[in-house]
Design a protein around this motif. Structure first.
Motif, PDB file in Angstrom:
ATOM      1  N   SER A  32       3.299 -34.657 -44.208  1.00 14.30           N
ATOM      2  CA  SER A  32       3.350 -36.116 -44.095  1.00 14.30           C
ATOM      3  C   SER A  32       2.604 -36.799 -45.242  1.00 14.30           C
ATOM      4  N   ASN A  33       3.002 -38.051 -45.510  1.00 18.04           N
ATOM      5  CA  ASN A  33       2.263 -38.972 -46.382  1.00 18.04           C
ATOM      6  C   ASN A  33       2.123 -38.466 -47.820  1.00 18.04           C
ATOM      7  N   THR A  34       3.154 -37.844 -48.353  1.00 14.12           N
ATOM      8  CA  THR A  34       3.130 -37.434 -49.757  1.00 14.12           C
ATOM      9  C   THR A  34       4.547 -37.184 -50.242  1.00 14.12           C
ATOM     10  N   ASP A  35       4.770 -37.421 -51.542  1.00  6.89           N
ATOM     11  CA  ASP A  35       6.022 -37.024 -52.178  1.00  6.89           C
ATOM     12  C   ASP A  35       5.736 -36.165 -53.408  1.00  6.89           C
ATOM     13  N   ASN A  36       4.515 -35.631 -53.479  1.00 12.00           N
ATOM     14  CA  ASN A  36       4.062 -34.812 -54.615  1.00 12.00           C
ATOM     15  C   ASN A  36       4.399 -33.350 -54.352  1.00 12.00           C
ATOM     16  N   TYR A  37       5.330 -32.803 -55.131  1.00 17.12           N
ATOM     17  CA  TYR A  37       5.713 -31.405 -54.933  1.00 17.12           C
ATOM     18  C   TYR A  37       4.578 -30.438 -55.265  1.00 17.12           C
ATOM     19  N   ASP A  38       3.623 -30.887 -56.082  1.00 17.43           N
ATOM     20  CA  ASP A  38       2.484 -30.000 -56.374  1.00 17.43           C
ATOM     21  C   ASP A  38       1.693 -29.702 -55.103  1.00 17.43           C
ATOM     22  N   VAL A  39       1.635 -30.684 -54.202  1.00 19.74           N
ATOM     23  CA  VAL A  39       0.957 -30.460 -52.921  1.00 19.74           C
ATOM     24  C   VAL A  39       1.670 -29.358 -52.130  1.00 19.74           C
ATOM     25  N   ALA A  40       3.016 -29.474 -52.054  1.00 19.33           N
ATOM     26  CA  ALA A  40       3.795 -28.457 -51.332  1.00 19.33           C
ATOM     27  C   ALA A  40       3.672 -27.097 -51.995  1.00 19.33           C
ATOM     28  N   ARG A  41       3.711 -27.093 -53.325  1.00 19.81           N
ATOM     29  CA  ARG A  41       3.601 -25.821 -54.052  1.00 19.81           C
ATOM     30  C   ARG A  41       2.240 -25.172 -53.789  1.00 19.81           C
ATOM     31  N   THR A  42       1.176 -25.978 -53.802  1.00 21.49           N
ATOM     32  CA  THR A  42      -0.171 -25.455 -53.558  1.00 21.49           C
ATOM     33  C   THR A  42      -0.286 -24.891 -52.145  1.00 21.49           C
ATOM     34  N   ILE A  43       0.294 -25.602 -51.172  1.00 17.59           N
ATOM     35  CA  ILE A  43       0.274 -25.103 -49.789  1.00 17.59           C
ATOM     36  C   ILE A  43       0.911 -23.722 -49.713  1.00 17.59           C
ATOM     37  N   MET A  44       2.086 -23.540 -50.352  1.00 16.64           N
ATOM     38  CA  MET A  44       2.776 -22.245 -50.294  1.00 16.64           C
ATOM     39  C   MET A  44       1.996 -21.158 -51.025  1.00 16.64           C
ATOM     40  N   GLU A  45       1.374 -21.526 -52.146  1.00 19.27           N
ATOM     41  CA  GLU A  45       0.557 -20.535 -52.863  1.00 19.27           C
ATOM     42  C   GLU A  45      -0.625 -20.089 -51.997  1.00 19.27           C
TER      43      GLU A  45
END
Length: 562
Positions: A488-501
């Motif tokens: 929620s509350n983000t459109d930054n793919y770096d956030v998603a990438r960091t979560i998966m890493e």
């Protein structure tokens, strides 16, 4: 005095009769609802499998079209058969790189000659009585009159996988292109579609041949053959095995009577042992399929037509639901234990039953008000306690219906509902990211360590996922080794990438501590905004996941980047 008590006694009997009758009617009604829910669940699973099966077959067909296009262009450029043969053999490495593990070899009939890509001398085929124009792939191609056709697949006991041939008669009416593929992708699809504990799944093609199964012994069997033919197949496999064992014994005796070297004898023994092992596997598969075919025949006698709806059947003393979904191109047969299915559909039958019981108790208590005032007050107190317990039971049942049994994460349906509500209620400037996740090489874990270890790997993955997201985010297990996250509350793919890493790093670290196999999770992501639709986001994230999966090593891709 006796006359005064008689009406009260009779009314109590009436209450008991009414209570029993209402419960019987309720059970009958809920049984109908339960059957409809079972049919819907199994239909949804079968429909999804049908779509994915069709996609796999289209992929096979596209790879064949690539091969056919390249060969047609080469023949037009250089029609000499010797040149065509050399070009055909040179295509092996290229097609293996393009198509991957599904590729198994290619060949053609051109100007009266049999041309193929492998190195086996043609004399081997001649000695075995191989006549190209009498082979099923050639005859199927001719009958197809220019259409791309699939010859019914079979189990290759030499290589331990299902093989099928794609072929096509060319415009000259004589040349036939043919292409062997391994149908391992179908078996991977079967593994990914398991939604229930102890579930058995069969996928079969339009000719009835089993091309995917949770029971490997059924692979290559044909559901359309008779019991007599299945029994004959077992007899033939047994005869073949007996002949090989007898011949092996005779060969050993002759070797001992001659001056053969130990190396020569050892090589012959190894070859014979491999042939015997293949024959034993063939016999075991024939025996397993005959047993299953006999069960199908028995179920057909008791249940009639087994298509269209779930049928209760008995196997090894246990009750199962049998569901058979068949189309012109493929079919899917599912066997799910009755207890497992009841647990999966608990929200359909338990919640209404508890509500109906509560209403019935309340009504009977109200009708009996004029019987005894003191008993009525006590009944109200007791009913309040019952109501509280029922509310707790209802809450637990509703929670169970929304949670995945294995991992404790949200299940697919509740996740879809929650994401849909967020999309409808978020502000215009708000955004989120939907991440679709799929395990890499998870099938190897099941194959090498068993399903119990596979379940532990899935639980570990779920624990690491939930431990790396916020309380405002959502996480779900869709099915098999597939998960989803809504950040929620983000459109930054770096956030998603960091979560998966972080998740992949945590899985590797924790798996090492627990001395268990680790997998990586590949992910595809798409930005979600107000008014979006879950199905569209799911499709976009799945396309990104398809790109990420190409590395098979914890890849990440966003929809906007592909």
């Amino acid at each position: 005095m006796q006359r005064g008590k008689q009406p009260l006694w009779r009314r109590k009997i009436v209450f008991v009769v009414v209570f029993l009758m209402v419960n019987l009617i309720s059970i009958a009604f809920l049984a109908v609802r339960e059957k409809a829910a079972v049919n819907q669940k199994l239909f949804d699973q079968a429909a999804e499998t049908e779509v994915q099966f069709g996609g796999i077959m289209e992929t096979y067909e596209r790879s064949f079209q690539l091969f056919a296009h390249m060969m047609a262009r080469e023949i037009e450029h250089e029609p000499d058969p010797d040149s065509v043969r050399a070009y055909l053999k040179g295509m092996d490495a290229s097609l293996l790189n393009i198509v991957g593990e599904t590729y198994d070899g290619l060949y053609m009939y051109y100007k009266g000659q049999y041309l193929y890509s492998w190195d086996t001398p043609y004399s081997v085929y001649e000695d075995s009585g191989y006549v190209v124009t009498e082979r099923p792939w050639y005859q199927d191609a001719v009958a197809g009159k220019g259409e791309i056709v699939f010859t019914p697949p079979y189990m290759s006991y030499a290589n331990h996988y299902i093989l099928t041939t794609i072929s096509q008669l060319q415009a000259d009416g004589e040349t036939v292109f043919a292409y062997d593929i391994k149908m391992e992708d179908i078996q991977n699809l079967v593994s990914s579609m398991e939604q229930f504990q102890q579930e058995q799944i069969l996928i079969y093609d339009g000719a009835g041949t089993v091309v995917g199964s949770t029971v490997p012994g059924y692979l290559g069997g044909n559901l359309q053959i008779s019991l007599e033919e299945a029994a004959q197949n077992l007899e033939d496999a047994q005869a073949e095995l007996d002949a090989l064992k007898k011949d092996s014994g005779a060969e050993t005796a002759r070797a001992e009577d001659t001056d053969s070297t130990e190396d020569a004898v050892g090589a012959e023994d190894t070859a014979k042992s491999e042939e015997i092992a293949k024959a034993e596997e063939k016999r075991e598969s024939a025996a397993a399929f005959l047993e299953f075919r006999q069960r199908l025949s028995e179920w057909g006698k008791t249940s009639g037509d087994m298509s269209g709806s779930a049928k209760p059947v008995t196997m090894d003393g246990n009750r199962y639901y049998l569901y058979n979904h068949q189309t012109a191109d493929c079919g899917m047969m599912v066997l799910v234990p009755e207890v497992t299915m009841l647990k999966a559909t608990v929200g359909t039958w338990l919640v209404p039953f508890l509500v109906m019981e509560l209403i019935l108790i309340y009504v009977l208590g109200s009708v009996g008000r004029e019987l005894r005032n003191q008993e009525l007050r006590a009944a109200y107190v007791k009913m309040g306690q019952i109501q509280k317990r029922l509310e707790l039971a209802l809450s637990a049942a509703q929670k169970a219906a929304a949670v995945d049994d294995l991992t404790g994460l949200m299940n697919f349906k509740s996740f879809q509902t929650e994401v849909g509500e967020q999309l409808d209620t978020m502000d215009e400037k708000d955004s989120g990211i939907l991440i679709m996740i799929d395990g890499d090489h998870f099938k190897r874990v099941n194959d090498n360590y068993g399903h119990s270890v596979g379940d532990e790997v899935i639980r570990l993955s779920a624990q690491m996922i939930i431990g790396r997201i916020r309380t405002v985010d959502l996480a779900s297990r869709l099915h098999g080794d597939e998960f989803a996250i809504f950040v929620s509350n983000t459109d930054n793919y770096d956030v998603a990438r960091t979560i998966m890493e972080d998740i992949n790093a945590s899985i590797a670290k924790e798996a090492g501590k627990r001395n268990m196999p680790a997998i990586t999770l590949s992910a595809g992501a798409v930005t979600a905004r107000r008014g979006g639709r879950y199905t569209e986001l799911f499709k976009a994230a799945d396309e990104a996941l398809y790109q990420a999966k190409k590395t098979h090593n914890g890849g990440f891709a966003s929809f906007e980047e592909i």
